[in-house]
Every structure is written in structure tokens, then in C-alpha cells.
Design an enzyme around this catalytic site. Structure first.
Site, short mmCIF file in Angstrom:
data_model
loop_
_atom_site.label_atom_id
_atom_site.label_comp_id
_atom_site.label_asym_id
_atom_site.label_seq_id
_atom_site.Cartn_x
_atom_site.Cartn_y
_atom_site.Cartn_z
N ARG A 237 0.90 -1.23 -0.10
CA ARG A 237 -0.09 0.18 -0.13
C ARG A 237 0.77 1.15 0.00
O ARG A 237 1.95 1.24 0.61
CB ARG A 237 -1.00 0.16 1.31
CG ARG A 237 -1.70 1.33 1.48
CD ARG A 237 -2.49 1.31 2.58
NE ARG A 237 -1.86 0.96 3.93
CZ ARG A 237 -2.74 1.29 4.96
NH1 ARG A 237 -4.13 1.36 4.75
NH2 ARG A 237 -2.12 1.02 6.15
N ARG B 276 3.16 3.94 4.72
CA ARG B 276 2.85 4.33 6.17
C ARG B 276 4.10 3.74 7.10
O ARG B 276 4.43 2.38 6.66
CB ARG B 276 1.55 3.95 6.72
CG ARG B 276 0.62 5.09 6.71
CD ARG B 276 -0.81 4.91 6.97
NE ARG B 276 -1.12 3.82 7.99
CZ ARG B 276 -2.22 3.36 8.35
NH1 ARG B 276 -3.15 3.86 7.77
NH2 ARG B 276 -2.36 2.68 9.44
P1 AP5 Z 1 -7.20 0.46 3.13
O1 AP5 Z 1 -8.62 1.23 2.54
O2 AP5 Z 1 -6.05 1.53 3.22
O3 AP5 Z 1 -7.52 -0.19 4.58
P2 AP5 Z 1 -7.84 0.30 5.84
O4 AP5 Z 1 -8.65 -0.71 6.51
O5 AP5 Z 1 -8.26 1.66 5.90
O6 AP5 Z 1 -6.53 -0.05 6.64
P3 AP5 Z 1 -5.63 0.87 7.74
O7 AP5 Z 1 -4.30 0.33 7.67
O8 AP5 Z 1 -5.67 2.43 7.41
O9 AP5 Z 1 -6.53 0.51 9.03
P4 AP5 Z 1 -5.99 0.74 10.31
O10 AP5 Z 1 -7.21 0.44 11.04
O11 AP5 Z 1 -4.88 -0.38 10.77
O12 AP5 Z 1 -5.41 2.21 10.54
P5 AP5 Z 1 -5.72 3.33 11.09
O13 AP5 Z 1 -5.17 4.49 10.51
O14 AP5 Z 1 -7.23 3.52 11.51
O15 AP5 Z 1 -6.71 -0.80 2.15
C1 AP5 Z 1 -5.72 -1.21 2.23
C2 AP5 Z 1 -5.01 -1.53 0.96
O16 AP5 Z 1 -5.78 -2.52 0.06
C3 AP5 Z 1 -4.63 -0.38 0.19
O17 AP5 Z 1 -3.68 -0.33 -0.46
C4 AP5 Z 1 -5.93 -0.47 -0.97
O18 AP5 Z 1 -5.66 0.14 -2.08
C5 AP5 Z 1 -6.10 -2.07 -1.19
N1 AP5 Z 1 -7.77 -2.23 -1.36
C6 AP5 Z 1 -8.59 -1.59 -0.43
N2 AP5 Z 1 -9.88 -2.65 -0.86
C7 AP5 Z 1 -9.32 -3.42 -1.87
C8 AP5 Z 1 -10.14 -4.50 -2.60
N3 AP5 Z 1 -11.32 -4.64 -2.35
N4 AP5 Z 1 -9.48 -5.35 -3.46
C9 AP5 Z 1 -8.05 -5.05 -3.59
N5 AP5 Z 1 -7.44 -3.93 -2.88
C10 AP5 Z 1 -8.09 -3.44 -2.00
O19 AP5 Z 1 -4.83 3.25 12.53
C11 AP5 Z 1 -3.59 3.55 12.78
C12 AP5 Z 1 -3.06 3.34 14.04
O20 AP5 Z 1 -3.70 4.74 14.90
C13 AP5 Z 1 -3.61 2.13 14.80
O21 AP5 Z 1 -2.83 1.18 15.05
C14 AP5 Z 1 -3.56 2.87 16.42
O22 AP5 Z 1 -2.27 3.05 16.90
C15 AP5 Z 1 -4.11 4.21 16.13
N6 AP5 Z 1 -5.68 4.42 16.09
C16 AP5 Z 1 -6.65 4.65 15.15
N7 AP5 Z 1 -7.92 4.81 15.62
C17 AP5 Z 1 -7.63 4.54 16.97
C18 AP5 Z 1 -8.83 4.33 17.96
N8 AP5 Z 1 -9.76 4.40 17.67
N9 AP5 Z 1 -8.36 3.91 18.98
C19 AP5 Z 1 -7.03 3.61 19.45
N10 AP5 Z 1 -5.97 3.91 18.59
C20 AP5 Z 1 -6.54 4.19 17.41
#
Ligand code: AP5
Length: 224
Positions: free
Chosen positions: A137, A170
Site C-alpha cells: 500500500r 506508512r
Molecule cells: P485501506 O482502505 O487503506 O485499508 P484500511 O482498512 O483503511 O487500513 P488501515 O491500515 O488504514 O487501517 P488501520 O485500522 O490499521 O489504520 P488506522 O489509520 O485506522 O486498504 C488497504 C490496501 O488494500 C490499500 O492498498 C487499498 O488500495 C487496497 N484495497 C482496498 N480494498 C481493496 C479491494 N477490495 N481489493 C483489492 N485491494 C483493495 O490506525 C492506525 C493506528 O492509529 C492504529 O494502529 C492505532 O495505533 C491508532 N488508532 C487509530 N484509531 C484508533 C482508535 N479509535 N483507538 C485507538 N487507537 C487508534
């Protein structure tokens, strides 16, 4: 679509994108944002913005995020509920990455108690498929739009199709950190599936399908 799905008089619509890291929450949230003209609120993006601006919250959050751990609820609540109090959320909003723990889900239910129930969109993908997706990604540094170097590459290499921003990897998308995020997901976030099932709010989607097919399926549920 706004005329079809969301009339100015429609009650506020709160969508929750639930699912493991890399299941496609951000991808679907961006598509829903464009279709429904609702704000996309990603707690991950909000935290990364704090880190970029070097705020005290960003400094506290960074250590947790770099290791693949959740940021403590106490830091998340004020940041999230301050954002949902903005005027642009009056018609509803799309939550991506919140809630992630049972206390977060309970706090949100409490906030929404006088409002229509949220629609919870649970995106499913296996751990091995997630590792394959996240290690390839790239995201836009400016607007956060995700791309996949094989499945959905940008039109111009290294630049975002939407805003021409620079595409970056990232720092938490290395395999050891992805595996840690998956462990944290299974332990702390997966129990939310049962939580929302008991409230009859959960809809589950097979995210091995193409992103457009997943999106069409989600829209059919929202229309229903
Ligand atoms: P993408 O859409 O980027 O996936 P995503 O589910 O959004 O993945 P994230 O890594 O952003 O989720 P996350 O929950 O770990 O991260 P967040 O930023 O929330 O898709 C992934 C890939 O697949 C891309 O390359 C895309 O193009 C591809 N793709 C998508 N759909 C596809 C399909 N159908 N077919 C093929 N390819 C496809 O969190 C990061 C960190 O922040 C956490 O670890 C934590 O430390 C903190 N944090 C965030 N929110 C909280 C909270 N509420 N509480 C506590 N800590 C938090």
C-alpha cells in the site's frame, strides 16, 4: 445520489466502518464520502495529522502507533468527539477506525442515544490477505487516499489521482508491525462484532471482492 439516498430532510446518517487493518475501511470511506457528501472521519488520519503538526497529542500517540498498539481511549475521545461536533457533521458522518474497543463503542452509543442508530459495516479479510495488501500500500501524504501498487495503482506513479499529493508508505506498514496490529485487532476490536450483532446493527461484507463490488454491496444495504 445525494437526492436518492440523503434528502436535506433525511435524519442524520452515521456509518461505522469496522474491520481489521487493511480490510479496506479507508478505501470504502472515501467512496462513501464522495457519494453521500458526508465527512469521512478517520481517527488514524486525525492522529497522523497531530503527529505531522507536532502537537502534544501527536507526541503521546506516536509511540503507540509505531509499535502497532492502540492509542489510549482517553486521548481518542476528546479528539473524536470534538470533530463530530463540527457543523459539517450535522447530516451525519462516516467513522473509519472508531470505535476500536468496547469502551469506545459504549461511549459512541451514549453520544448517539437520541439519534438514529448507526449502520455498522463490517469488512472481512483474512490475515494473510491483509499482509499482502498492506505491504504494497501507498497513501497520499496530503489527503490520505490509499492505493495498492498492484490492485489499484495511481494513474501517475508516485502521485495521488485526486490531489496530486506525494504517495508514501506508512511507517506502520512493515510486516512485524502489521502482525502486531492484527493481534491487537483480534484481541480488542473483534469483540465489537458481537457487540453490534447483539444490537442488530451489523452488516458484514466479503472484502476479497473488487472494491467497486464491495462498494455496491454497501450502498445496497444503506438504501435498504
Ligand atoms: P485501506 O482502505 O487503506 O485499508 P484500511 O482498512 O483503511 O487500513 P488501515 O491500515 O488504514 O487501517 P488501520 O485500522 O490499521 O489504520 P488506522 O489509520 O485506522 O486498504 C488497504 C490496501 O488494500 C490499500 O492498498 C487499498 O488500495 C487496497 N484495497 C482496498 N480494498 C481493496 C479491494 N477490495 N481489493 C483489492 N485491494 C483493495 O490506525 C492506525 C493506528 O492509529 C492504529 O494502529 C492505532 O495505533 C491508532 N488508532 C487509530 N484509531 C484508533 C482508535 N479509535 N483507538 C485507538 N487507537 C487508534
Amino acid at each position: 445520489m445525494i437526492g436518492e439516498l440523503m434528502l436535506p430532510s433525511s435524519p442524520p446518517l452515521v456509518l461505522i466502518l469496522l474491520g481489521p487493518p487493511g480490510a479496506g475501511k479507508g478505501t470504502q470511506a472515501k467512496l462513501l464520502q464522495e457519494k453521500l457528501i458526508l465527512p469521512h472521519i478517520s481517527t488514524g488520519d486525525l492522529l497522523r495529522e497531530h503527529i505531522r503538526r507536532k502537537t502534544p497529542l501527536g507526541a503521546q500517540a506516536q509511540g503507540f502507533m509505531d509499535k502497532g498498539n492502540l492509542v489510549p481511549d482517553s486521548l481518542i475521545f476528546d479528539m473524536l468527539f470534538e470533530r463530530t461536533s463540527h457543523e459539517d457533521c450535522s447530516r451525519g458522518y462516516i467513522l473509519d477506525g472508531f470505535p476500536r474497543t468496547i469502551p469506545q463503542a459504549k461511549a459512541l452509543q451514549d453520544r448517539l442515544k437520541d439519534k438514529p442508530a448507526p449502520i455498522v459495516l463490517n469488512l472481512e479479510l483474512t490475515d494473510e490477505q491483509i499482509i499482502e495488501r498492506l505491504t504494497k500500500r501507498v497513501i497520499c501524504e496530503k489527503c490520505g487516499t490509499p492505493y495498492h501498487l498492484i490492485y489499484s495503482p495511481p494513474k501517475v506513479s508516485g502521485h495521488c489521482d485526486r490531489c496530486k499529493g506525494v504517495l508514501i508508505h506508512r511507517p506502520d506498514d512493515t510486516e512485524p508491525v502489521i502482525r502486531k496490529r492484527l493481534t491487537v485487532y483480534h484481541e480488542q476490536t473483534e469483540p465489537l462484532i458481537h457487540f453490534y450483532q447483539r444490537l442488530h446493527l451489523l452488516h458484514t461484507f466479503d472484502c476479497t471482492l473488487d472494491k467497486k463490488e464491495v462498494f455496491d454491496h454497501i450502498l445496497s444495504i444503506i438504501k435498504g
